[in-house]
Scaffold this motif. Structure first.
Motif, PDB file in Angstrom:
ATOM      1  N   LEU A   1       0.836  -1.207   0.000  1.00  0.00           N
ATOM      2  CA  LEU A   1       0.000   0.000   0.000  1.00  0.00           C
ATOM      3  C   LEU A   1       0.866   1.250   0.000  1.00  0.00           C
ATOM      4  CD1 LEU A   1      -3.043  -0.665   2.327  1.00  0.00           C
ATOM      5  CD2 LEU A   1      -2.970  -0.401  -0.136  1.00  0.00           C
ATOM      6  N   LEU A   2       1.967   1.200   0.767  1.00  0.00           N
ATOM      7  CA  LEU A   2       2.869   2.353   0.823  1.00  0.00           C
ATOM      8  C   LEU A   2       3.434   2.651  -0.560  1.00  0.00           C
ATOM      9  CD1 LEU A   2       3.775   4.038   3.269  1.00  0.00           C
ATOM     10  CD2 LEU A   2       5.919   2.788   3.186  1.00  0.00           C
ATOM     11  N   ILE A   3       3.933   1.570  -1.228  1.00  0.00           N
ATOM     12  CA  ILE A   3       4.521   1.761  -2.554  1.00  0.00           C
ATOM     13  C   ILE A   3       3.463   2.234  -3.544  1.00  0.00           C
ATOM     14  CG2 ILE A   3       5.589   0.552  -4.479  1.00  0.00           C
ATOM     15  CD1 ILE A   3       6.972  -1.224  -2.430  1.00  0.00           C
ATOM     16  N   GLY A   4       2.251   1.621  -3.476  1.00  0.00           N
ATOM     17  CA  GLY A   4       1.203   2.007  -4.417  1.00  0.00           C
ATOM     18  C   GLY A   4       0.767   3.444  -4.236  1.00  0.00           C
ATOM     19  N   ALA A   5       0.532   3.835  -2.972  1.00  0.00           N
ATOM     20  CA  ALA A   5       0.103   5.212  -2.719  1.00  0.00           C
ATOM     21  C   ALA A   5       1.206   6.186  -3.112  1.00  0.00           C
ATOM     22  CB  ALA A   5      -0.269   5.383  -1.250  1.00  0.00           C
TER      23      ALA A   5
END
Lengths: 163, 99
Positions: A95-99
């Motif tokens: 989620l961190l990388i995607g956001a």
């Protein structure tokens, strides 16, 4: 807000929602069916951008061929029809990388196009696109036909019984 | 509404596909997420074509679709081959090239 704006927002919401369903559903077959919804919504966005040819090619190739191929692969690999719990990677870093990548891309585009001037739209009818493909873009088109032939031969070689 | 919103939508779709590639383990769902990312790139290309007023972006999107079709054909053949030897479609089980 014109009618096109309303349609853009509604279809965009459908596309993002069904994309989230593709990523998060535990049923493999349902993921494929949600992918149909996403690809159809993107095809409608292409129509709103006046790219008719690309929109119909999207419906033909993606919804017609690629999704059917994916569903056949799901069934041939004897995937469980019910829930399959293969969502067991840690979701936090993803989620961190995607956001991060999403916000970064959106911010980058917003900065690059901060003072853009929109030209009158091109009409992407089949006639105009065909003239462009067989005019300026004829060499990449021929190279692509060789690529498709190579993919055809490669798929036959890979799926032979005694490789 | 400016074409900016189409670009923002394509960035969101691309990120959703990237998250899917990172969190799923089934190779076929991975392929679906890659298709999502390719579609987001196509949406950006068509939007650039709309901004510039030329057809080049749409033709590039068409080429991307053809390449994606070839990629899916070869990729699914490889997945079937791995499934035939490993009896599994999970990407974590395909950690060796030679068996």
């Amino acid at each position: 807000m014109t009618a096109i704006d309303v349609m853009l927002s509604a279809v965009g919401l459908v596309a993002v929602g069904s994309a989230l369903a593709v990523v998060s559903t535990q049923h493999l077959v349902r993921a494929g069916l949600w992918l149909v919804v996403t690809l159809g919504a993107v095809a409608v966005e292409f129509l709103l951008l006046r790219a008719e040819f690309v929109a119909w090619v999207q419906v033909l190739i993606y919804v017609g061929a690629v999704v059917v191929l994916l569903l056949f692969a799901v069934m041939l690999t004897r995937a469980p029809i019910g829930r399959s719990t293969d969502l067991d990677r840690p979701i936090g870093p993803a989620l961190l990388i995607g956001a991060g990548s999403g916000l970064g891309l959106a911010g980058l585009f917003a900065w690059v196009f901060r003072d853009m001037r929109v030209n009158p739209p091109p009409t992407g009818s089949a006639q105009r696109v065909g003239e462009a493909i067989f005019g300026d873009w004829v060499l990449p088109f021929e190279v692509l036909s060789v690529l498709l032939l190579a993919a055809l031969v490669g798929a036959i070689v890979l799926s032979k019984k005694d490789t | 509404m400016t074409p900016m919103w189409y670009i923002v939508l394509s960035a969101i779709l691309f990120s959703v596909g990237a998250v899917g590639v990172l969190i799923r383990r089934n190779a076929i769902v991975l392929f679906m997420c890659i298709e999502l990312m390719l579609n987001a790139a196509n949406l950006a290309l068509v939007t650039f074509s709309r901004i510039n007023g030329t057809l080049d972006g749409q033709i590039m999107a068409f080429f991307v679709m053809v390449v994606a079709a070839a990629e899916v054909v070869i990729g699914l053949a490889i997945i079937m081959l791995i499934f035939r030897t490993r009896r599994s479609a999970s990407v974590d089980d395909a950690n060796l090239l030679k068996y």
